[in-house]
Design an enzyme around this catalytic site. Structure first.
Site, mmCIF file in Angstrom:
data_model
loop_
_atom_site.group_PDB
_atom_site.id
_atom_site.type_symbol
_atom_site.label_atom_id
_atom_site.label_comp_id
_atom_site.label_asym_id
_atom_site.label_seq_id
_atom_site.Cartn_x
_atom_site.Cartn_y
_atom_site.Cartn_z
ATOM 1 N N PHE A 47 91.769 108.395 -18.791
ATOM 2 C CA PHE A 47 93.329 108.054 -17.994
ATOM 3 C C PHE A 47 94.145 109.037 -18.436
ATOM 4 C CE2 PHE A 47 95.216 103.621 -16.466
ATOM 5 C CZ PHE A 47 96.226 104.871 -15.781
ATOM 6 N N VAL A 48 93.894 109.656 -16.986
ATOM 7 C CA VAL A 48 94.833 111.390 -17.065
ATOM 8 C C VAL A 48 95.433 110.794 -15.760
ATOM 9 C CG1 VAL A 48 92.629 112.073 -17.272
ATOM 10 C CG2 VAL A 48 93.239 111.432 -15.197
ATOM 11 N N GLU A 75 93.771 115.265 -2.006
ATOM 12 C CA GLU A 75 94.034 114.271 -2.616
ATOM 13 C C GLU A 75 94.381 114.916 -4.141
ATOM 14 O OE1 GLU A 75 94.687 111.476 -3.428
ATOM 15 O OE2 GLU A 75 94.137 110.427 -2.395
ATOM 16 N N ASP A 76 94.418 114.248 -4.737
ATOM 17 C CA ASP A 76 94.723 114.060 -6.345
ATOM 18 C C ASP A 76 93.378 113.579 -7.436
ATOM 19 O OD1 ASP A 76 95.863 111.899 -6.225
ATOM 20 O OD2 ASP A 76 96.910 112.007 -7.847
ATOM 21 N N ASP A 130 88.149 108.518 -7.473
ATOM 22 C CA ASP A 130 87.597 107.494 -8.252
ATOM 23 C C ASP A 130 86.695 106.959 -7.943
ATOM 24 O OD1 ASP A 130 88.133 105.696 -10.308
ATOM 25 O OD2 ASP A 130 89.919 105.782 -10.411
ATOM 26 N N ARG A 180 104.589 111.790 -13.458
ATOM 27 C CA ARG A 180 104.052 112.648 -12.802
ATOM 28 C C ARG A 180 104.513 114.840 -12.902
ATOM 29 N NH1 ARG A 180 101.644 109.732 -8.382
ATOM 30 N NH2 ARG A 180 102.514 107.146 -8.346
ATOM 31 N N LYS A 235 101.379 109.346 -3.797
ATOM 32 C CA LYS A 235 102.221 110.382 -4.411
ATOM 33 C C LYS A 235 101.233 110.922 -4.978
ATOM 34 C CE LYS A 235 105.431 106.801 -4.597
ATOM 35 N NZ LYS A 235 106.208 105.955 -6.264
ATOM 36 N N GLY A 236 100.483 111.013 -5.781
ATOM 37 C CA GLY A 236 99.558 111.586 -6.708
ATOM 38 C C GLY A 236 99.236 113.043 -5.897
ATOM 39 N N ASP A 285 99.572 109.737 -12.414
ATOM 40 C CA ASP A 285 100.918 108.301 -12.897
ATOM 41 C C ASP A 285 99.980 107.416 -13.409
ATOM 42 O OD1 ASP A 285 100.188 107.332 -10.520
ATOM 43 O OD2 ASP A 285 101.757 105.637 -11.644
HETATM 44 C C1 PRP Z 1 95.230 107.598 -6.366
HETATM 45 C C2 PRP Z 1 94.881 108.396 -5.492
HETATM 46 C C3 PRP Z 1 93.942 108.510 -4.770
HETATM 47 C C4 PRP Z 1 93.321 107.112 -5.057
HETATM 48 C C5 PRP Z 1 92.014 106.913 -5.514
HETATM 49 O O1 PRP Z 1 96.345 106.810 -5.855
HETATM 50 O O2 PRP Z 1 95.727 109.796 -5.471
HETATM 51 O O3 PRP Z 1 94.645 107.639 -3.949
HETATM 52 O O4 PRP Z 1 94.580 106.279 -6.393
HETATM 53 O O5 PRP Z 1 91.360 105.917 -5.996
HETATM 54 P P1 PRP Z 1 89.894 105.634 -4.689
HETATM 55 O O6 PRP Z 1 89.060 106.486 -5.425
HETATM 56 O O7 PRP Z 1 89.586 104.347 -6.720
HETATM 57 O O8 PRP Z 1 90.174 104.925 -3.881
HETATM 58 P P2 PRP Z 1 97.436 105.720 -6.320
HETATM 59 O O9 PRP Z 1 96.829 104.611 -5.807
HETATM 60 O O10 PRP Z 1 97.651 106.055 -7.851
HETATM 61 O O11 PRP Z 1 98.726 106.237 -5.590
HETATM 62 P P3 PRP Z 1 99.439 107.238 -5.961
HETATM 63 O O12 PRP Z 1 99.073 108.713 -5.794
HETATM 64 O O13 PRP Z 1 101.347 106.661 -5.169
HETATM 65 O O14 PRP Z 1 99.701 106.995 -7.810
#
Ligand code: PRP
Length: 181
Positions: free
Chosen positions: A153-154, A100-101, A104, A166, A44-45, A160
């Site tokens: 931690f952003v 993507e947001d 990581d 969010r 959802k991010g 979120d």
């Molecule tokens: C976050 C973000 C990516 C993923 C990146 O989603 O939106 O999809 O983590 O992380 P990575 O590079 O370590 O794979 P999250 O799982 O937090 O779900 P959300 O978007 O619903 O918050």
């Protein structure tokens, strides 16, 4: 706007984000002239970024959403994700931009990109608002990146912690006491 009580400081202000999103939208509009990209938001991010970015894109485009979840904490490191909601579109022959947001570890994105590659897209590019390279476990090629951020931690602007924050219009650094207690 008043700072949320759980936020230590603002990392990226509304104004900074708005300007950068407009830049990326312009870049995408130039790169995709004469084509009709499909923007894929990974829930959802990325919804806040997606909603703002699409309005900065001037070429015809359509949008789709995907929802994925890792199989559990232990599995997260394997990069295996479960698809909770797949795309509505057939992407065969389409120019896909995954929105993507945050990038990581790269595990989620590398899995999604590999999966989409098997579906015959004409091209697949990745657009991420934030890139946190310190945390990378697998290398992922980024085509459009908004900001490189430190390993903090952003939250906010779609991101979120435990499903909260969010809705903050800026990106802030969460107070450590919030996630250590
Ligand atoms: C976050 C973000 C990516 C993923 C990146 O989603 O939106 O999809 O983590 O992380 P990575 O590079 O370590 O794979 P999250 O799982 O937090 O779900 P959300 O978007 O619903 O918050």
């Amino acid at each position: 706007m008043e700072l949320h009580r759980d936020v230590e400081r603002i990392l990226l202000s509304e104004e900074q984000i708005k300007k950068r999103v407009a830049d990326i939208g312009r870049e995408i509009s130039l790169d995709y002239q004469g084509r009709k990209p499909l923007l894929v938001s990974v829930l959802k991010g990325s919804v806040v970024f997606m909603a703002d970015l699409m309005r900065e894109i001037t070429v015809d485009c359509d949008i789709d959403f995907m929802s994925v979840s890792s199989y559990g904490k232990g599995q997260k490191t394997t990069g295996v994700v479960r698809i909770l909601k797949d795309l509505d579109h057939d992407i065969n022959g389409r120019h896909v931009i995954v929105v993507e947001d945050i990038l990581d570890s790269g595990l989620t994105l590398s899995y999604i990109l590999e999966l989409l590659k098997t579906r015959g897209a004409a091209s697949i590019r990745l657009c991420t608002l934030l890139d946190k390279p310190d945390r990378r476990k697998v290398s992922v090629a980024v085509d459009y990146s908004g900001f490189t951020v430190p390993d903090e931690f952003v939250v906010g602007y779609g991101l979120d912690y435990a499903e909260l924050y969010r809705n903050l219009p800026y990106i802030g650094v969460l107070k450590p006491e919030v996630y250590t207690k």
